[in-house]
Design a protein around this motif. Structure first.
Motif, short mmCIF file in Angstrom:
data_model
loop_
_atom_site.label_atom_id
_atom_site.label_comp_id
_atom_site.label_asym_id
_atom_site.label_seq_id
_atom_site.Cartn_x
_atom_site.Cartn_y
_atom_site.Cartn_z
N UNK A 115 0.84 -1.22 0.00
CA UNK A 115 0.00 0.00 0.00
C UNK A 115 0.86 1.25 0.00
N UNK A 116 2.02 1.15 0.66
CA UNK A 116 2.89 2.32 0.76
C UNK A 116 3.99 2.27 -0.29
N UNK A 117 3.83 1.38 -1.25
CA UNK A 117 4.83 1.24 -2.31
C UNK A 117 6.13 0.66 -1.83
N UNK A 118 6.10 -0.05 -0.69
CA UNK A 118 7.33 -0.63 -0.15
C UNK A 118 7.40 -2.13 -0.44
N UNK A 119 8.58 -2.67 -0.33
CA UNK A 119 8.76 -4.11 -0.43
C UNK A 119 8.84 -4.59 -1.87
N UNK A 120 8.79 -5.89 -2.13
CA UNK A 120 8.65 -6.93 -1.11
C UNK A 120 9.95 -7.17 -0.35
N UNK A 121 9.79 -7.48 0.97
CA UNK A 121 10.94 -7.82 1.80
C UNK A 121 10.93 -9.33 2.03
N UNK A 122 12.10 -9.95 1.94
CA UNK A 122 12.19 -11.39 2.19
C UNK A 122 12.48 -11.61 3.67
N UNK A 123 11.47 -11.31 4.48
CA UNK A 123 11.63 -11.23 5.94
C UNK A 123 12.56 -12.27 6.55
N UNK A 124 12.10 -13.52 6.56
CA UNK A 124 12.86 -14.55 7.28
C UNK A 124 14.02 -15.09 6.46
N UNK A 125 14.04 -14.79 5.17
CA UNK A 125 15.09 -15.34 4.31
C UNK A 125 16.26 -14.39 4.12
N UNK A 126 16.13 -13.17 4.64
CA UNK A 126 17.15 -12.15 4.41
C UNK A 126 17.96 -11.97 5.69
N UNK A 127 19.29 -12.10 5.60
CA UNK A 127 20.12 -12.01 6.81
C UNK A 127 19.93 -10.68 7.54
N UNK A 128 19.61 -9.61 6.79
CA UNK A 128 19.45 -8.31 7.44
C UNK A 128 18.10 -8.16 8.14
N UNK A 129 17.12 -8.96 7.72
CA UNK A 129 15.76 -8.80 8.25
C UNK A 129 15.33 -9.91 9.19
N UNK A 130 15.97 -11.07 9.14
CA UNK A 130 15.45 -12.26 9.84
C UNK A 130 15.30 -12.03 11.34
N UNK A 131 16.36 -11.53 11.99
CA UNK A 131 16.28 -11.32 13.44
C UNK A 131 15.24 -10.25 13.76
#
Lengths: 273, 294
Positions: free
Chosen positions: B144-160
């Protein structure tokens, strides 16, 4: 502080947080009843258009979910019953009875509250293995059948029960066992209800201990079973959510039935019967 | 009154609790300290049944292990985010719930309690889907905010961060209830006196409410920290410690070391170090609150 206008403002502030809190659970419930096409639809369906029991049927056919459910009931049930009886017994002795070692033993047991469970994890596992309690109910139940936390709550509560009731029963010729079962145990019901609920929820949801203590699919408790669903059906979210509903629903029922006990928090003394 | 019968029954009443304490807490604690100085590894000449004494070797190995330090870092980051965030949010929620009418109180307390009473495994399973890059709700909302997609659990920067996010919004129930009980116990006369003196809303919160519930805040912080330092279930359920050890917590590493690699002595040393960290944090929190009261 007591203005009506303020309260409406408070409710408006709280509502978005309530929304954040409840949306994952709502999502779990509706998704469990969705058909496969609706499950992965983007944008998502916020209501169930064609409710189906397909997910539950495949869950029952392809996993031992019913057995996991029974295991959870047995384990949580026995731990709860054990704590209700043993914590009340010990709490009563520490609160009311004068005997050598009363204070020493009480503080020794309370020391157990300071020990994080991770430190005893491996030695306890080896002990259970040597006692032949690996991969059976005994290993899942016995280690937590009486706990420092429960004993502490029971002692705090039983201290508030007037001493004369106990003395009167003793003068009437009641045995020590009768005094416990006929006087102390009924009077401390609000406290052991809280203790019991705490243990039932904690053991129903317990993860690390049953994970390491169980080897066979048939001995898994619900949370451990759920973790295998995740690896088995890594993208079949419908089946996973059906499993999640199966594990969560009994806890929600317990919560709504015993709501006032949960709301008392840890202040057992404040419960009004 | 203190006859033999009375004494015998006194000991019978505490016997189950005491026996269990010695067998299931006291003995394992002693054993845990000893195990850290023994090796159970076959390549070092030890075995499960016949470990050999290795002195401080286990500790040396653990302390020079890059992954162990990474797990400490992950666990501390997790704790430093989740505990303060959860405490502040729930304090704030409880403050607004306390003056409400009974029905609204019940409504909000129930809503906040429900996620905490569903098991960690259930919450992790739901969020595993919410975090899914393709079919998850979170990326859908972000779009909705034009953000992402983020690979939440698969991305070393985002997982934790993903796990921190999930844990910060799922376990409000117990805190909210404990804080509302504490706010409820503050005598109304204090607020009335403050009203007469013309105190503002903010002044009342910081000068009356907060100081009055300080012991409760300490309790919540200490319990929260002890729990957070032992975080395990979401790591096991959602990421198996990955990707590239980005979500390996200390307890997850202990689990892997002991139960996947069967290196019990090393795992015992890891547990012992975590135990020390927990003790240091508990003492620190007590000290901080004490000095503030002086």
């Amino acid at each position: 502080m007591k203005l009506k206008r303020n309260k409406i403002a408070y409710i408006i502030i709280l509502l978005p947080f309530a929304f954040i809190s409840i949306i994952p659970l709502y999502w779990m419930f509706i998704s469990a009843f969705k058909d496969p096409a609706s499950i992965i639809k983007m944008p998502p369906d916020w209501i169930v258009l064609n409710p189906t029991l397909k997910n539950f049927i495949s869950l029952f056919q392809s996993s031992k979910i019913l057995r996991w459910f029974i295991n959870s009931v047995v384990v949580a049930g026995f731990v709860t019953a054990g704590n209700i009886i043993f914590d009340t017994m010990a709490g009563y002795a520490f609160a009311k009875r004068k005997f050598f070692g009363n204070k020493l033993f009480f503080w020794l047991i309370m020391g157990g509250l300071m020990i994080p469970s991770q430190i005893t994890l491996i030695p306890l596992f080896l002990l259970m293995l040597n006692l032949g309690f690996y991969n059976n109910y005994a290993g899942l139940i016995i280690p937590t059948i009486a706990t420092p936390f429960g004993i502490f709550l029971m002692k705090q509560f039983i201290e508030t029960i007037p001493m004369d009731l106990e003395s009167a029963a003793r003068i009437d010729g009641a045995s020590e066992m009768q005094i416990f079962w006929k006087v102390i145990f009924p009077l401390s019901r609000p406290a052991w209800t809280v203790t019991g609920l705490f243990h039932f929820v904690a053991n129903w949801n317990s993860f690390l201990w049953p994970l390491i203590m169980v080897d066979s699919d048939a001995m898994r408790t619900l949370p451990i079973g759920l973790s295998t669903l995740k690896s088995q059906y890594s993208v079949d979210f419908g089946i996973m959510m059906a499993g999640a509903v199966f594990a969560a629903l009994p806890m929600f029922i317990v919560f709504f039935v015993f709501q006032k006990y949960f709301f008392a928090g840890l202040t057992v003394g404040s419960i009004k019967e | 009154m203190k006859n033999t019968n009375y004494l015998v029954w006194s000991y019978i009443f505490i016997l189950p609790a005491l026996a269990l304490f010695f067998l299931m807490t006291f003995y394992p604690v002693i054993q845990a300290a000893l195990m850290a100085f023994y090796s159970y590894d076959p390549f070092r000449g030890g075995s499960m049944g016949n470990p050999i004494f290795v002195g401080f070797d286990n500790f040396k190995e653990v302390l020079s292990d890059v992954i162990f330090w990474k797990s400490i870092k992950n666990t501390l980051i997790y704790t430093f985010f989740v505990v303060p965030v959860t405490t502040v949010i729930t304090l704030f929620l409880a403050y607004f719930i306390t003056p409400l009418h009974r029905k609204w109180q019940t409504f909000f307390k129930s809503v906040f309690y429900l996620p905490s009473i569903a098991s960690d495994a259930v919450i992790a399973l739901i969020w595993f889907w919410i975090f899914n890059p393709m079919f998850g709700l979170l990326n859908y909302f972000l779009s909705f905010f034009g953000l992402g997609p983020i690979f939440w659990l698969g991305d070393t920067n985002w997982a934790l961060f993903s796990i921190i996010l999930m844990m910060s919004v799922s376990y409000w129930g117990m805190n909210v209830i404990i804080f509302t009980v504490a706010f409820d116990n503050i005598p109304n006369s204090l607020y009335e006196a403050a009203d007469i003196d013309g105190a503002t809303f903010t002044q009342k919160f910081f000068r009356i409410s907060l100081p009055m519930i300080k012991p409760t805040i300490l309790f919540i912080l200490v319990m929260g920290t002890i729990n957070a330092l032992q975080i395990f279930t979401p790591m096991y359920m959602m990421t198996q410690g990955g990707p590239n050890y980005a979500t390996t917590s200390v307890v997850y590493l202990i689990y892997e070391t002991a139960f996947r690699n069967q290196r019990l002595g090393i795992a015992a040393a890891q547990s012992f170090i975590l135990f020390l960290i927990i003790i240091v944090f508990t003492i620190l929190q007590f000290k901080i609150v004490q000095t503030e009261q002086d």
